[in-house]
Design a protein around this motif. Sequence first.
Motif, PDB file in Angstrom:
ATOM      1  N   ALA A  63      -7.873  23.371  54.448  1.00  0.00           N
ATOM      2  CA  ALA A  63      -7.829  21.925  54.229  1.00  0.00           C
ATOM      3  C   ALA A  63      -8.197  21.561  52.800  1.00  0.00           C
ATOM      4  N   ALA A  64      -9.206  22.228  52.244  1.00  0.00           N
ATOM      5  CA  ALA A  64      -9.633  21.924  50.872  1.00  0.00           C
ATOM      6  C   ALA A  64      -8.567  22.319  49.856  1.00  0.00           C
ATOM      7  N   VAL A  65      -7.937  23.468  50.059  1.00  0.00           N
ATOM      8  CA  VAL A  65      -6.876  23.916  49.150  1.00  0.00           C
ATOM      9  C   VAL A  65      -5.701  22.951  49.207  1.00  0.00           C
ATOM     10  N   TRP A  66      -5.343  22.512  50.405  1.00  0.00           N
ATOM     11  CA  TRP A  66      -4.238  21.560  50.548  1.00  0.00           C
ATOM     12  C   TRP A  66      -4.502  20.294  49.742  1.00  0.00           C
ATOM     13  N   GLN A  67      -5.738  19.839  49.722  1.00  0.00           N
ATOM     14  CA  GLN A  67      -6.044  18.598  49.023  1.00  0.00           C
ATOM     15  C   GLN A  67      -6.151  18.769  47.515  1.00  0.00           C
ATOM     16  N   SER A  68      -6.677  19.882  47.039  1.00  0.00           N
ATOM     17  CA  SER A  68      -7.019  20.012  45.619  1.00  0.00           C
ATOM     18  C   SER A  68      -5.997  20.765  44.777  1.00  0.00           C
ATOM     19  N   SER A  69      -5.114  21.526  45.391  1.00  0.00           N
ATOM     20  CA  SER A  69      -4.202  22.358  44.599  1.00  0.00           C
ATOM     21  C   SER A  69      -3.258  21.515  43.748  1.00  0.00           C
ATOM     22  N   GLY A  70      -2.862  20.340  44.220  1.00  0.00           N
ATOM     23  CA  GLY A  70      -1.992  19.473  43.421  1.00  0.00           C
ATOM     24  C   GLY A  70      -2.688  18.984  42.162  1.00  0.00           C
ATOM     25  N   PHE A  71      -3.973  18.686  42.271  1.00  0.00           N
ATOM     26  CA  PHE A  71      -4.741  18.263  41.096  1.00  0.00           C
ATOM     27  C   PHE A  71      -4.825  19.389  40.071  1.00  0.00           C
ATOM     28  N   VAL A  72      -5.059  20.608  40.535  1.00  0.00           N
ATOM     29  CA  VAL A  72      -5.104  21.761  39.630  1.00  0.00           C
ATOM     30  C   VAL A  72      -3.730  21.983  39.009  1.00  0.00           C
ATOM     31  N   MET A  73      -2.679  21.780  39.800  1.00  0.00           N
ATOM     32  CA  MET A  73      -1.317  21.887  39.268  1.00  0.00           C
ATOM     33  C   MET A  73      -1.116  20.925  38.099  1.00  0.00           C
ATOM     34  N   ALA A  74      -1.605  19.688  38.229  1.00  0.00           N
ATOM     35  CA  ALA A  74      -1.448  18.709  37.152  1.00  0.00           C
ATOM     36  C   ALA A  74      -2.188  19.165  35.891  1.00  0.00           C
ATOM     37  N   MET A  75      -3.366  19.776  36.063  1.00  0.00           N
ATOM     38  CA  MET A  75      -4.114  20.275  34.910  1.00  0.00           C
ATOM     39  C   MET A  75      -3.338  21.386  34.204  1.00  0.00           C
ATOM     40  N   PHE A  76      -2.805  22.327  34.981  1.00  0.00           N
ATOM     41  CA  PHE A  76      -2.057  23.428  34.384  1.00  0.00           C
ATOM     42  C   PHE A  76      -0.748  22.942  33.764  1.00  0.00           C
ATOM     43  N   LEU A  77      -0.100  21.976  34.395  1.00  0.00           N
ATOM     44  CA  LEU A  77       1.153  21.454  33.853  1.00  0.00           C
ATOM     45  C   LEU A  77       0.910  20.790  32.503  1.00  0.00           C
ATOM     46  N   ALA A  78      -0.202  20.048  32.393  1.00  0.00           N
ATOM     47  CA  ALA A  78      -0.538  19.454  31.098  1.00  0.00           C
ATOM     48  C   ALA A  78      -0.799  20.533  30.059  1.00  0.00           C
ATOM     49  N   GLY A  79      -1.460  21.616  30.477  1.00  0.00           N
ATOM     50  CA  GLY A  79      -1.696  22.719  29.552  1.00  0.00           C
ATOM     51  C   GLY A  79      -0.411  23.400  29.121  1.00  0.00           C
ATOM     52  N   LEU A  80       0.509  23.594  30.058  1.00  0.00           N
ATOM     53  CA  LEU A  80       1.789  24.229  29.721  1.00  0.00           C
ATOM     54  C   LEU A  80       2.603  23.364  28.759  1.00  0.00           C
ATOM     55  N   ARG A  81       2.576  22.047  28.991  1.00  0.00           N
ATOM     56  CA  ARG A  81       3.339  21.156  28.120  1.00  0.00           C
ATOM     57  C   ARG A  81       2.705  21.057  26.729  1.00  0.00           C
ATOM     58  N   GLY A  82       1.464  21.487  26.585  1.00  0.00           N
ATOM     59  CA  GLY A  82       0.807  21.422  25.288  1.00  0.00           C
ATOM     60  C   GLY A  82       0.948  22.681  24.450  1.00  0.00           C
ATOM     61  N   ILE A  83       1.589  23.714  24.982  1.00  0.00           N
ATOM     62  CA  ILE A  83       1.776  24.959  24.228  1.00  0.00           C
ATOM     63  C   ILE A  83       2.887  24.775  23.200  1.00  0.00           C
ATOM     64  N   ASP A  84       2.661  25.280  22.013  1.00  0.00           N
ATOM     65  CA  ASP A  84       3.639  25.156  20.926  1.00  0.00           C
ATOM     66  C   ASP A  84       4.924  25.902  21.286  1.00  0.00           C
ATOM     67  N   GLY A  85       6.021  25.168  21.331  1.00  0.00           N
ATOM     68  CA  GLY A  85       7.302  25.768  21.690  1.00  0.00           C
ATOM     69  C   GLY A  85       7.819  26.754  20.656  1.00  0.00           C
ATOM     70  N   GLU A  86       7.396  26.602  19.395  1.00  0.00           N
ATOM     71  CA  GLU A  86       7.870  27.507  18.350  1.00  0.00           C
ATOM     72  C   GLU A  86       7.378  28.934  18.597  1.00  0.00           C
ATOM     73  N   ILE A  87       6.159  29.052  19.134  1.00  0.00           N
ATOM     74  CA  ILE A  87       5.622  30.380  19.436  1.00  0.00           C
ATOM     75  C   ILE A  87       6.460  31.050  20.515  1.00  0.00           C
ATOM     76  N   LEU A  88       6.837  30.280  21.530  1.00  0.00           N
ATOM     77  CA  LEU A  88       7.636  30.826  22.623  1.00  0.00           C
ATOM     78  C   LEU A  88       9.026  31.227  22.137  1.00  0.00           C
ATOM     79  N   LYS A  89       9.618  30.405  21.284  1.00  0.00           N
ATOM     80  CA  LYS A  89      10.938  30.731  20.757  1.00  0.00           C
ATOM     81  C   LYS A  89      10.896  32.000  19.916  1.00  0.00           C
ATOM     82  N   ALA A  90       9.836  32.136  19.127  1.00  0.00           N
ATOM     83  CA  ALA A  90       9.704  33.341  18.299  1.00  0.00           C
ATOM     84  C   ALA A  90       9.558  34.588  19.167  1.00  0.00           C
ATOM     85  N   ALA A  91       8.802  34.471  20.247  1.00  0.00           N
ATOM     86  CA  ALA A  91       8.632  35.616  21.144  1.00  0.00           C
ATOM     87  C   ALA A  91       9.938  35.962  21.839  1.00  0.00           C
ATOM     88  N   GLN A  92      10.719  34.958  22.223  1.00  0.00           N
ATOM     89  CA  GLN A  92      12.014  35.207  22.862  1.00  0.00           C
ATOM     90  C   GLN A  92      12.981  35.862  21.892  1.00  0.00           C
TER      91      GLN A  92
END
Length: 297
Positions: A169-198
């Motif tokens: 029950a606790a995971v069902w309620q809180s996992s979406g909030f953690v998802m939002a935190m990680f999504l904000a972190g992913l959107r904040g990563i510099d895309g140039e670094i990823l392009k260079a690695a690719q």
Amino acid sequence: MSFTVPGKTQSMLREILPRLVLSPSLFLILIFVYGFILFTGYLSFTDSRMLPSFDLVGLANYTNLWGQRNWMTALQNLAIFGILYIAICCILGLILAIFLDQKIRGEGILRPIYLYPMALSFIVTGTAWKWFLDPGLGLENTMHMWGWSSFTFNWIKDRNMAIYTVVIAAVWQSSGFVMAMFLAGLRGIDGEILKAAQMDGASNWSLYTRIIIPQLRPVFLSAFVVLAHLAIKAYDLVVALTNGGPGRATELPATFMYSYTFTRNQMAVGASSAVIMLAMIAAIIVPYLYSELREHR
């Protein structure tokens, strides 16, 4: 006739007025938050029972607390609940965030769906999952009605498995909030670094394991602090879902503190458990705040 306030007076008002406006709130916080924290700590050293007492007994209540079998059960349950709750929420939240970060269609619909459980109170979540997990009302009964008579899922009635229903029950309620935190972190990563690695031929697996996920360390730390804080003070979810049962199988420190303070008339022992809970939270939050301030400087 117009009246003009001198510039020096205006600057003084700008400095004093916010303090005057905030001072009543700060005064009430000092009394009703920090004042009562200190009062609870003081009660833990007294012989208070049904009503507060001011006769000091030293560390007798803490000795009594650590000799309580129910307290040890509560700590064991907290270890199981906290580890699984934090680990599953972080893993599931990261997976969902990576999934949404692929610029998929319908992201604007999926994101609020994942976040919706966090908008509910833990009482509502506990009540809903209690109905869903009840063998006579929920999942097991539905499967029997559909003809799957051999299906059983009675964890909520099983002393050895009941604590895992609280985790679900606790995971069902809180996992979406953690998802939002990680999504904000992913959107904040510099895309140039990823392009260079690719361009250097990095696979998607290497991209995430060696570049993206390591850069999410601050998000992992923030998620850990938030989830650990919620786990330590978990009360309403447990009360609504299992009420600490069957027996004491899902007892947690918060439910122990409430029962000893308000139903067993052992206020001093309950205050001692509250102080231990405060120490647990401080042991997590204080180092986190220190690291954040140091990085900021």
